[in-house]
Design a protein around this motif. Structure first.
Motif, PDB file in Angstrom:
ATOM      1  N   LEU A 226       0.834  -1.203   0.000  1.00  0.00           N
ATOM      2  CA  LEU A 226       0.000   0.000   0.000  1.00  0.00           C
ATOM      3  C   LEU A 226       0.869   1.253   0.000  1.00  0.00           C
ATOM      4  N   TYR A 227       1.913   1.273   0.814  1.00  0.00           N
ATOM      5  CA  TYR A 227       2.810   2.422   0.829  1.00  0.00           C
ATOM      6  C   TYR A 227       3.543   2.542  -0.504  1.00  0.00           C
ATOM      7  N   PHE A 228       3.946   1.423  -1.067  1.00  0.00           N
ATOM      8  CA  PHE A 228       4.617   1.448  -2.376  1.00  0.00           C
ATOM      9  C   PHE A 228       3.715   2.091  -3.437  1.00  0.00           C
ATOM     10  N   ALA A 229       2.407   1.850  -3.340  1.00  0.00           N
ATOM     11  CA  ALA A 229       1.442   2.365  -4.320  1.00  0.00           C
ATOM     12  C   ALA A 229       0.869   3.712  -3.913  1.00  0.00           C
ATOM     13  N   ASP A 230       1.564   4.446  -3.028  1.00  0.00           N
ATOM     14  CA  ASP A 230       1.107   5.762  -2.575  1.00  0.00           C
ATOM     15  C   ASP A 230      -0.298   5.705  -1.990  1.00  0.00           C
ATOM     16  N   GLY A 231      -0.605   4.619  -1.305  1.00  0.00           N
ATOM     17  CA  GLY A 231      -1.860   4.552  -0.565  1.00  0.00           C
ATOM     18  C   GLY A 231      -3.057   4.095  -1.358  1.00  0.00           C
ATOM     19  N   VAL A 232      -2.849   3.619  -2.595  1.00  0.00           N
ATOM     20  CA  VAL A 232      -3.956   3.168  -3.430  1.00  0.00           C
ATOM     21  C   VAL A 232      -3.949   1.647  -3.492  1.00  0.00           C
ATOM     22  N   HIS A 233      -5.110   1.037  -3.248  1.00  0.00           N
ATOM     23  CA  HIS A 233      -5.256  -0.424  -3.299  1.00  0.00           C
ATOM     24  C   HIS A 233      -6.429  -0.757  -4.201  1.00  0.00           C
ATOM     25  N   LYS A 234      -6.142  -1.482  -5.282  1.00  0.00           N
ATOM     26  CA  LYS A 234      -7.177  -1.898  -6.240  1.00  0.00           C
ATOM     27  C   LYS A 234      -8.012  -0.712  -6.718  1.00  0.00           C
ATOM     28  N   GLY A 235      -7.326   0.386  -6.997  1.00  0.00           N
ATOM     29  CA  GLY A 235      -7.990   1.561  -7.519  1.00  0.00           C
ATOM     30  C   GLY A 235      -8.663   2.440  -6.486  1.00  0.00           C
ATOM     31  N   ARG A 236      -8.624   2.033  -5.228  1.00  0.00           N
ATOM     32  CA  ARG A 236      -9.266   2.800  -4.161  1.00  0.00           C
ATOM     33  C   ARG A 236      -8.199   3.442  -3.294  1.00  0.00           C
ATOM     34  N   ARG A 237      -8.321   4.744  -3.066  1.00  0.00           N
ATOM     35  CA  ARG A 237      -7.353   5.426  -2.206  1.00  0.00           C
ATOM     36  C   ARG A 237      -7.692   5.169  -0.743  1.00  0.00           C
ATOM     37  N   LEU A 238      -6.745   4.539  -0.033  1.00  0.00           N
ATOM     38  CA  LEU A 238      -6.932   4.273   1.394  1.00  0.00           C
ATOM     39  C   LEU A 238      -6.154   5.252   2.254  1.00  0.00           C
ATOM     40  N   LEU A 239      -4.990   5.675   1.793  1.00  0.00           N
ATOM     41  CA  LEU A 239      -4.179   6.644   2.531  1.00  0.00           C
ATOM     42  C   LEU A 239      -4.209   7.979   1.812  1.00  0.00           C
ATOM     43  N   PRO A 240      -4.039   9.075   2.551  1.00  0.00           N
ATOM     44  CA  PRO A 240      -4.035  10.387   1.902  1.00  0.00           C
ATOM     45  C   PRO A 240      -2.963  10.465   0.819  1.00  0.00           C
ATOM     46  N   GLU A 241      -3.271  11.128  -0.276  1.00  0.00           N
ATOM     47  CA  GLU A 241      -2.314  11.290  -1.359  1.00  0.00           C
ATOM     48  C   GLU A 241      -1.059  11.986  -0.833  1.00  0.00           C
ATOM     49  N   GLY A 242       0.093  11.425  -1.142  1.00  0.00           N
ATOM     50  CA  GLY A 242       1.356  11.999  -0.718  1.00  0.00           C
ATOM     51  C   GLY A 242       1.812  11.584   0.665  1.00  0.00           C
ATOM     52  N   TRP A 243       0.963  10.907   1.430  1.00  0.00           N
ATOM     53  CA  TRP A 243       1.372  10.526   2.783  1.00  0.00           C
ATOM     54  C   TRP A 243       2.558   9.571   2.769  1.00  0.00           C
ATOM     55  N   ALA A 244       2.574   8.606   1.861  1.00  0.00           N
ATOM     56  CA  ALA A 244       3.670   7.647   1.828  1.00  0.00           C
ATOM     57  C   ALA A 244       5.001   8.357   1.623  1.00  0.00           C
ATOM     58  N   ALA A 245       5.031   9.349   0.721  1.00  0.00           N
ATOM     59  CA  ALA A 245       6.268  10.103   0.500  1.00  0.00           C
ATOM     60  C   ALA A 245       6.632  10.923   1.726  1.00  0.00           C
ATOM     61  N   ARG A 246       5.644  11.481   2.361  1.00  0.00           N
ATOM     62  CA  ARG A 246       5.892  12.287   3.566  1.00  0.00           C
ATOM     63  C   ARG A 246       6.421  11.428   4.706  1.00  0.00           C
ATOM     64  N   ALA A 247       5.853  10.228   4.865  1.00  0.00           N
ATOM     65  CA  ALA A 247       6.278   9.351   5.955  1.00  0.00           C
ATOM     66  C   ALA A 247       7.660   8.778   5.711  1.00  0.00           C
TER      67      ALA A 247
END
Length: 481
Positions: A226-247
């Protein structure tokens, strides 16, 4: 424990994703040859697909495993979700979430501490204050923590300080009115297909956040993907956009914080993710890993039992990275099949020993043993052991731990697995006429206990390969709930 999901992550042959099976074999060889690394599981994802997955028996895919500080990555994910819902401001003072402590917390540095400082281990303390916080206020560790004045201004100093995560988790649980698990379940765990988990609570009733999460390896792999995909899983955003990069970018320098010879701990700290020489990671004591390698299109999830965590990472960089190619590999069907077969047959070697006493069996039946030297130095709460013979010809070793008995069936095969009262696997047996040795794996943890009983002295010794943190009763070495 039921399987983690009815919807497993998509799988692929390694070669189809540009992964050379020989490199995975080399990593497995190195892990199994390292005497100070006991691998429990390994999952490798490339381009979102599982290309290799294996569990060293008696560890199994569906079983949860104590993640120790890898729990922190789940806690900060909950904080990110709460921020997206407008419940948390990372720039808000920590004390603003605990106004009932405001009159007591007068140190200006404590009052200046922000939520983002908690997430980046930058509260300004120069040490881990967890014991001091619980001593200062056993009933409310957040208050105990905030009453410990930081040594420097928040945001200027890194220290791996458990109350930072504990307090962040407490903020999430306060603003949501739910436990971390209950808050994450509909927002993260269920959408990712993560099944049952458990999280240790303290005397306040809170899930402790900084450790204590039990989850299968599959759950770790799904979080990393999920973090690798910037928070998107099967086309659905689960984490805020950009959060993975920020974390996953460094918020505080860490060079030298853990001493010498830890290059993968010297690259900086994000929001409860370490920056690595390659990519970034969540990790936990004794070798629990979630490695996210954006530049290689890969995610690696692993559980193990080792105090040589840097050595583990070195082996991954040395053997696996060269096996990740930019394009699919052709003509590798036989190699991929051989790897798949090996992964299905992984197992930990059992301790040596015979299933029955070589002689003097009558002397062993009912024999009682006391700790050698009067105390058991490595597991001081163990006060006794007894060997008994069963009607079916088998043998049982019963340990007494703080007055509680724990009966362990001695193996007549490589490993004997028992689920209650705590999941264990036992190997070993009689290594001589007067010596019984047994290794006990606590299967939902990275902990192995070795016991040796001497018939001549009627004494026993016990030693941990990896010591539980903090020390606890044997019956508690299992997933809560």
């Amino acid at each position: 424990m039921s399987p983690t999901s009815a919807d497993p992550p998509p799988a692929s042959a390694p070669a189809a994703q540009g992964v050379d099976a020989a490199g995975v074999h080399a990593l497995l060889d190195a892990l199994e040859a390292a005497g100070d690394i006991e691998p429990h599981s390994l999952m490798i994802l490339r381009h979102g697909r599982v290309v290799a997955a294996g569990w060293w028996a008696p560890y199994t895919p569906a079983r949860p495993h104590l993640l120790y500080s890898l729990s922190k990555s789940f806690t900060v994910t909950a904080a990110a979700l709460a921020e997206a819902e407008g419940l948390i401001d990372f720039d808000a003072p920590v004390i603003s979430h605990f106004p009932e402590f405001a009159a007591d917390v007068t140190d200006p540095r404590s009052r200046a501490m922000r939520v983002r400082h908690l997430a980046s281990m930058a509260s300004g303390h120069d040490r881990d204050t967890v014991d001091a916080a619980y001593r200062r206020d056993p009933a409310e560790p957040v208050r105990g923590f905030l009453l410990i004045p930081p040594d420097r201004d928040p945001g200027t100093l890194f220290a791996y300080n458990q109350p930072n995560t504990y307090t962040l988790g407490a903020v999430v649980q306060r603003v949501t009115g739910q436990s971390l698990t209950d808050y994450l379940r509909p927002r993260l765990l269920d959408p990712l297909g993560i099944g049952p988990t458990g999280w240790v609570r303290d005397r306040t009733g809170r899930e402790i956040g900084f450790s204590g999460l039990y989850a299968p390896t599959d759950a770790v792999a799904r979080l990393g993907a999920l973090y690798f995909a910037d928070g998107v899983h099967k086309g659905r955003r689960l984490l805020p956009e950009g959060w993975a990069a920020r974390a996953s970018r460094p918020h505080i320098a860490t060079a030298g914080a853990l001493g010498e010879d830890h290059p993968d701990w010297d690259q900086g700290y994000g929001h409860h993710f370490w920056i690595s020489r390659h990519g970034y990671r969540g990790d936990g004591a004794y070798g629990q890993f979630c490695l996210v390698l954006p530049e290689h299109g890969a995610v690696i999830a692993a559980t193990s039992a080792t105090e040589r965590m840097q050595d583990y990472l070195d082996l991954v960089w040395r053997h696996l990275l060269p096996a990740l190619h930019p394009a699919p590999l052709t003509g590798r069907d036989a190699e991929d099949a051989a790897l798949r077969d090996r992964l299905a047959r992984l197992s930990l070697p059992p301790a040596p020993g015979r299933p029955v006493p070589p002689e003097r069996a009558a002397d062993w039946a009912g024999a009682v043993f006391a700790p050698a030297g009067g105390t058991c130095a490595d597991q001081p709460t163990l006060t006794g052991a007894q060997v008994t013979a069963a009607a079916d010809g088998g043998w049982t070793l019963t340990l007494t731990d703080r007055g509680e008995p724990l009966s362990l069936r001695l193996p007549d095969t490589a490993w004997t697995v028992t689920e209650e009262p705590v999941p264990t696997a036992v190997s070993g047996g009689w290594t001589g006429p007067g010596t019984l040795t047994a290794d006990v794996l606590f299967l939902e943890t990275p902990h192995r206990l070795r016991l040796t009983c001497s018939l001549a002295n009627r004494t026993f010794t016990a030693s941990w390969a990896t010591r539980p943190l903090p020390p606890t009763r044997l019956r508690r070495l299992r997933c809560p709930g």
